[in-house]
Each structure stands twice: as structure tokens, then as C-alpha cells.
Enzyme design. Sequence first.
Site, PDB file in Angstrom:
ATOM      1  N   CYS A 111       0.830  -1.208   0.000  1.00  0.00           N
ATOM      2  CA  CYS A 111       0.000   0.000   0.000  1.00  0.00           C
ATOM      3  C   CYS A 111       0.867   1.261   0.000  1.00  0.00           C
ATOM      4  O   CYS A 111       1.467   1.579  -1.010  1.00  0.00           O
ATOM      5  CB  CYS A 111      -1.014  -0.032   1.144  1.00  0.00           C
ATOM      6  SG  CYS A 111      -2.412   1.081   0.837  1.00  0.00           S
ATOM      7  N   HIS A 214      -3.601  -5.330   0.117  1.00  0.00           N
ATOM      8  CA  HIS A 214      -3.165  -5.730   1.458  1.00  0.00           C
ATOM      9  C   HIS A 214      -3.260  -7.245   1.615  1.00  0.00           C
ATOM     10  O   HIS A 214      -4.231  -7.742   2.183  1.00  0.00           O
ATOM     11  CB  HIS A 214      -4.044  -5.062   2.523  1.00  0.00           C
ATOM     12  CG  HIS A 214      -3.767  -3.606   2.716  1.00  0.00           C
ATOM     13  ND1 HIS A 214      -2.819  -3.134   3.590  1.00  0.00           N
ATOM     14  CD2 HIS A 214      -4.311  -2.510   2.123  1.00  0.00           C
ATOM     15  CE1 HIS A 214      -2.790  -1.813   3.550  1.00  0.00           C
ATOM     16  NE2 HIS A 214      -3.683  -1.412   2.665  1.00  0.00           N
ATOM     17  N   GLU A 216      -1.846  -9.018   3.685  1.00  0.00           N
ATOM     18  CA  GLU A 216      -1.802  -9.392   5.109  1.00  0.00           C
ATOM     19  C   GLU A 216      -3.182  -9.430   5.751  1.00  0.00           C
ATOM     20  O   GLU A 216      -3.328  -9.934   6.870  1.00  0.00           O
ATOM     21  CB  GLU A 216      -0.872  -8.438   5.871  1.00  0.00           C
ATOM     22  CG  GLU A 216      -1.456  -7.095   6.273  1.00  0.00           C
ATOM     23  CD  GLU A 216      -1.599  -6.083   5.133  1.00  0.00           C
ATOM     24  OE1 GLU A 216      -1.225  -6.409   3.987  1.00  0.00           O
ATOM     25  OE2 GLU A 216      -2.102  -4.974   5.403  1.00  0.00           O
TER      26      GLU A 216
END
Length: 250
Positions: A111, A214, A216
Amino acid sequence: MRPRIGVTTAIERDGGWLGMDRHSAYCTYIGWIERCGGLPLLLPNLDPSAADDCLASLDGLLFTGGYDIHPSYFEAEPEKHLGRVDLKRDRWELPLAQAALASDLPLLGICRGIQLLNVAAGGSLRQDLVHDPSATIQHRMDVVGGDPRHHRVETAPDSLLRRLLGESAWVSSAHHQAVDRVGAGLRVTARATDQVVEAIEGDGERYLLGLQWHPELMEAGDPATTALFESFVAACKARLDAGRLGSHLA
Ligand code: MN
């Protein structure tokens, strides 16, 4: 020995206790690195003179998400819909990223992290997609429910992402800026279907991956995300082992 992977942080004001500033990073980044065999180490925002010493103590580096980068770093004036910026973080992370790009450390940017790597390499950013009619996809899943399978990306042939994800994949999206002019030594390896840049990679052999989404946020065990973080940690491990071999021979 596990590879030491730096994780960048932001300074935030503690809402409780004495209301003091503290460094923080989301646990999701740390969890993925730990599960995939790395040793995550949180990096505070330091004076830029510490960048080289910081890199010398690491086997890899993850640039995490956060606020917008001040456009003066890519020689642009702030546009009306620029979001909040973090000058302390910019002042530390831009020189850190430039030094990291000049090193052979494996680098992952997520990001803000892809944007930082691109600006550090001399590239520029689109300052706001929300008010940009050519960005036809809603790139902010946070305002429409937050499903981490939010929009599709299409990957470039002969890229790390093509090997990891195949020709296309569903990804999360929580950004209002994106890579514009691509920095030196980088190439675009994924785009959304509205052509917004969603990933960059280095054009050489070293591990250098920037993701606008993202990964994660995916739940632990997600196969594609596991493959992605394992590829990063494996590159960090290979660099650690190569360095130890080198020091042994010396
Ligand atoms: Mn997106």
C-alpha cells in the site's frame, strides 16, 4: 537462523494512559512474517543518518501501509484531494527506501509501501483516485464493507506475481492513491481492470515487490497469501545464508 525482517512503523498518539506518542504496526504484517519463518523486527522512525546501519542489521525489509507521501518528494504540488500526510515518517522512510533500493536486500512494499518504493526510485503518484474519472473501480473496500476479495487484478507475463497468483486474482483494496510514472529499475506487474497500477517489481534478479493491495488482511492459511509471504521470507533467508557463507570465506 530466521531471517531478520524489518517492519516499518508509524508514530501515533496513544489514546489512553498519558496520551503520549508511540510507534505501531498492525499485527497482521507481523503474523504473516512470523508464520512464514521470518523474524519480524519493528523499525522506529529514526534520523535518516541511521538508514545504512539499520539496513546492515537486516536480511529483508517490509514497508507497510499508512498515510499519503507528501507530493513534494516527487516534485508535485499537493492536489485538492491529497489525504493526510505523515512528515516524520516521510523524512525517515524516503532515505531508508533509497538506501534499500541501492542495496541487495529483499524488499516488500504494501500500500503506502509500493508508493514509497516508487517515489524513492524517482517515480510519481496519482494523488487521488476517488475524484479521478479514469479510475472506474471503487478502490476503497473500507467504505463498502471491507471484503478482502474486493476487485480483480491481472498479472504481467514473466513476473513473480504471475508465478504466485496466475493470470488474475481477487485482492483487497484500501487506497485512494496509486503509482503514476514508474520509477527507475521498476516495472508494472499487475493492474486492476481500470488499469490502475496494483503491483510493481524490480526489473532485475533481486526480490523487489510492491503491492497496492493488502495481502496481510487474508486469514492465516490462505494458500495464495502463504505462497506470497513465503517467497519473500525465502528470499530474505537466501540473502542471510549467502552473507554468512561470504563472511565464513572471508
Ligand atoms: Mn485497488
